[in-house]
Structures are given as structure tokens and as C-alpha cells.
Design a protein around this motif. Structure first.
Motif, PDB file in Angstrom:
ATOM      1  N   ASN A  37     -22.969 -20.199 -34.021  1.00  0.00           N
ATOM      2  CA  ASN A  37     -24.357 -20.124 -34.470  1.00  0.00           C
ATOM      3  C   ASN A  37     -24.976 -21.511 -34.569  1.00  0.00           C
ATOM      4  OD1 ASN A  37     -24.581 -17.230 -35.016  1.00  0.00           O
ATOM      5  ND2 ASN A  37     -23.094 -17.602 -36.637  1.00  0.00           N
ATOM      6  N   ALA A  38     -26.216 -21.607 -34.160  1.00  0.00           N
ATOM      7  CA  ALA A  38     -27.011 -22.804 -34.384  1.00  0.00           C
ATOM      8  C   ALA A  38     -28.289 -22.369 -35.093  1.00  0.00           C
ATOM      9  CB  ALA A  38     -27.332 -23.499 -33.065  1.00  0.00           C
ATOM     10  N   TYR A  39     -28.851 -23.278 -35.880  1.00  0.00           N
ATOM     11  CA  TYR A  39     -30.007 -22.914 -36.697  1.00  0.00           C
ATOM     12  C   TYR A  39     -31.142 -23.911 -36.508  1.00  0.00           C
ATOM     13  CZ  TYR A  39     -26.776 -19.771 -39.024  1.00  0.00           C
ATOM     14  OH  TYR A  39     -25.873 -18.786 -39.274  1.00  0.00           O
ATOM     15  N   ALA A 124     -26.049 -27.443 -35.611  1.00  0.00           N
ATOM     16  CA  ALA A 124     -24.996 -26.718 -34.907  1.00  0.00           C
ATOM     17  C   ALA A 124     -23.669 -27.270 -35.413  1.00  0.00           C
ATOM     18  CB  ALA A 124     -25.105 -26.911 -33.396  1.00  0.00           C
ATOM     19  N   GLY A 125     -22.918 -26.421 -36.132  1.00  0.00           N
ATOM     20  CA  GLY A 125     -21.683 -26.918 -36.731  1.00  0.00           C
ATOM     21  C   GLY A 125     -22.003 -27.984 -37.756  1.00  0.00           C
ATOM     22  N   GLY A 202     -21.472 -27.246 -48.292  1.00  0.00           N
ATOM     23  CA  GLY A 202     -22.277 -27.190 -49.508  1.00  0.00           C
ATOM     24  C   GLY A 202     -23.584 -27.939 -49.439  1.00  0.00           C
ATOM     25  N   ASP A 203     -23.813 -28.672 -48.345  1.00  0.00           N
ATOM     26  CA  ASP A 203     -25.091 -29.373 -48.194  1.00  0.00           C
ATOM     27  C   ASP A 203     -26.251 -28.387 -48.174  1.00  0.00           C
ATOM     28  OD1 ASP A 203     -23.941 -31.845 -48.051  1.00  0.00           O
ATOM     29  OD2 ASP A 203     -24.264 -32.141 -45.907  1.00  0.00           O
ATOM     30  N   ARG A 204     -27.397 -28.844 -48.664  1.00  0.00           N
ATOM     31  CA  ARG A 204     -28.634 -28.094 -48.503  1.00  0.00           C
ATOM     32  C   ARG A 204     -29.698 -29.009 -47.916  1.00  0.00           C
ATOM     33  NH1 ARG A 204     -29.456 -25.008 -54.119  1.00  0.00           N
ATOM     34  NH2 ARG A 204     -28.206 -26.756 -54.866  1.00  0.00           N
ATOM     35  N   LEU A 260     -19.541 -24.600 -44.317  1.00  0.00           N
ATOM     36  CA  LEU A 260     -18.806 -25.006 -43.139  1.00  0.00           C
ATOM     37  C   LEU A 260     -17.321 -24.723 -43.320  1.00  0.00           C
ATOM     38  CD1 LEU A 260     -20.596 -28.430 -42.600  1.00  0.00           C
ATOM     39  CD2 LEU A 260     -21.014 -26.278 -41.381  1.00  0.00           C
ATOM     40  N   PRO A 261     -16.630 -24.335 -42.255  1.00  0.00           N
ATOM     41  CA  PRO A 261     -15.187 -24.059 -42.360  1.00  0.00           C
ATOM     42  C   PRO A 261     -14.411 -25.313 -42.699  1.00  0.00           C
ATOM     43  CG  PRO A 261     -15.889 -24.069 -40.065  1.00  0.00           C
ATOM     44  CD  PRO A 261     -17.126 -24.145 -40.888  1.00  0.00           C
TER      45      PRO A 261
END
Length: 263
Positions: A37-39, A124-125, A202-204, A260-261
Motif C-alpha cells: 500500500n502507498a498513501y 510508501a513503506g 507510530g509517526d503521525r 509499520l512492521p
């Protein structure tokens, strides 16, 4: 509470790429079929008077959606060379949007001078690219700290950068809405700021128009994000806070939280 029209527009887009196994006699774990997924998050604040500011920001986002499918190769796994190429394509992409806005103005003299800000982030990632024109803003919230990712393209910011005035001085406040760079406007030739960063779990990332930052301080934005782990709740709190301060302009806030994983 003051503006008769909403001249802000925003969009949140998810790009997906996956492989589906139609038929095979291999074991289930022999051919992985991951989904990537990319956003994309964008805010735009129009200007131009009457209904034309509303039209300008709408055209900017609509053109971005239309051109994105054909002009941008959306990269889901990016090395340094791919990121360099993507930055170049994004700059060209914004220039095309700028040209489209001028084309609309050329076709109708009433639209002359209409323009818009654009602030967006593509992730992305762990890779993120921030694209910025105007005085809408992008922030990174990490480890209970708030880092502004964009620089306002305003006359007041240029005075601050040159060391002539302090941030809270009267001349700076008077010139805070005088844009020195936008999409469309009076003069062609948009300048595009592109910043790259690496995300952590955890970044926003928060995007907003100046309807928020004109009346809500960065310290208050930080406190809101610290107190609320839910992006929707944080957005609602910030919009309500701006409305309590009189809501002198349209208010748009977008928050994305990144999980993120490990590894």
C-alpha cells in the motif's frame, strides 16, 4: 464561522498493488502474494474572491487526481535513484497543475488571478515525500515532539528568514497572508518544495490549511496529538478549537497515523 464559502479541499488516496494466485499445485507458502500500500494525502486552499477560490482548489485536486494516473509512476518500493526520479516527476506534475489553472483563467477573464496552495505527502513503506506550495502546512509528530515539515511561501516568512522581524511582530502579522508562491495566481512559474523523510512506527503526519494555524499555536497542536491517539479524534479536536477562536477562515485538518512492521 465567517467565510460564506469553503475554499478548502482535501483528498486521501490509497494505492494498492498485490499479486493473486489464480491456480497452482505448489504449497500455499511457496509463492507469497503480499499486498503493498502507498498513501497520498493532499490539502489545498483556494484564493481568488467570490466563488473562484473554491473553484481553484477544486481544480487543483481534480487535476491532481486525473494527471496522477498518467503522469506519475507511483513507486511502492523506492531506492535512492527511484526517489530522485520521483522528485523530478512530482515537480513536473505540479507544474502541469499550475498550467491547467492558468488555462482555465485564460478561457474566462473573470477567473484571472485565481490560485491555490497545495501541500501533500506521499508515503510508501518507510519512505515519505512532502510536496509543498503556498502556506498550508505539514507537520510530523514523533515521540511527543512536533516538527514542521514545510516553510510558508509568504512575504512575512521572507522577512523572518531575512532577520528583519520576529515571528510575532506587527509587520509580520500584517503580511502573513500575502503569498509569494502558489499554483495559479498572477504569474506563471510555480516553485515546488519537496522534502524526503523516513517514517518510524507510530509517526503521525498532519496536514492543514491556515484556517487552523492562524488561530491555533503549534504547542496546542502538539498537545492535541499527544493526548489523542486516534487521528479522527485529533482532527475533530483541532477543528473545534479553531472554531472556538472565531473560525475566521475555512479549517481543514488531515492526520495520518503510520503503523509499520517491525524490522
Amino acid at each position: 464561522k465567517v467565510q460564506a464559502r469553503n475554499e478548502d479541499h482535501y483528498a486521501i488516496v490509497r494505492h494498492r498493488r498485490f499479486r493473486e494466485i489464480v491456480a497452482t499445485n505448489l504449497p500455499d507458502d511457496a509463492i507469497p502474494s503480499p499486498e503493498e500500500n502507498a498513501y497520498e494525502m493532499i490539502v489545498a486552499d483556494g484564493m481568488g474572491g467570490a466563488a473562484f477560490g473554491e473553484l481553484a482548489s477544486k481544480l487543483v485536486l481534480r487535476t491532481a487526481m486525473d494527471l496522477g494516473r498518467q503522469e506519475i509512476k507511483w513507486t511502492l518500493e523506492a531506492d535512492e535513484e527511484e526517489l530522485r526520479k520521483l522528485k523530478k516527476r512530482l515537480t513536473h506534475f505540479i507544474q502541469l497543475i499550475d498550467r491547467n489553472l492558468f488555462d482555465h483563467a485564460d478561457s474566462n477573464e473573470d477567473l484571472a488571478g485565481m490560485g491555490s496552495t497545495l501541500t501533500g505527502v506521499y508515503t510508501a513503506g518507510v519512505d515519505a515525500l512532502v510536496v509543498h506550495v503556498g502556506d498550508s502546512r505539514a507537520y510530523l509528530h514523533r515521540d511527543r515532539r512536533l516538527n514542521r515539515l514545510t516553510r510558508d511561501h509568504t512575504a512575512s516568512q521572507e522577512l523572518i528568514d531575512a532577520g528583519f522581524f520576529k515571528t510575532d511582530s506587527r509587520p509580520v502579522k500584517k503580511l502573513s497572508h500575502l503569498l509569494t508562491n502558489c499554483i495559479g495566481g498572477v504569474d506563471p512559474g510555480v516553485l515546488v518544495d519537496i522534502e524526503q523523510l523516513t517514517l518510524a512506527h507510530g509517526d503521525r503526519i498532519l496536514l492543514c490549511t491556515d484556517g487552523l494555524t492562524d488561530v491555533v499555536a503549534d504547542t496546542e497542536i502538539l498537545r492535541t496529538l499527544d493526548d489523542s491517539s486516534d487521528p479522527n479524534a485529533a482532527c475533530r479536536t483541532l477543528v473545534d478549537l479553531a472554531l472556538e477562536r472565531g473560525g475566521p477562515d475555512n479549517i481543514t485538518v488531515v492526520v495520518g497515523r503510520y503503523a509499520l512492521p517491525a524490522g
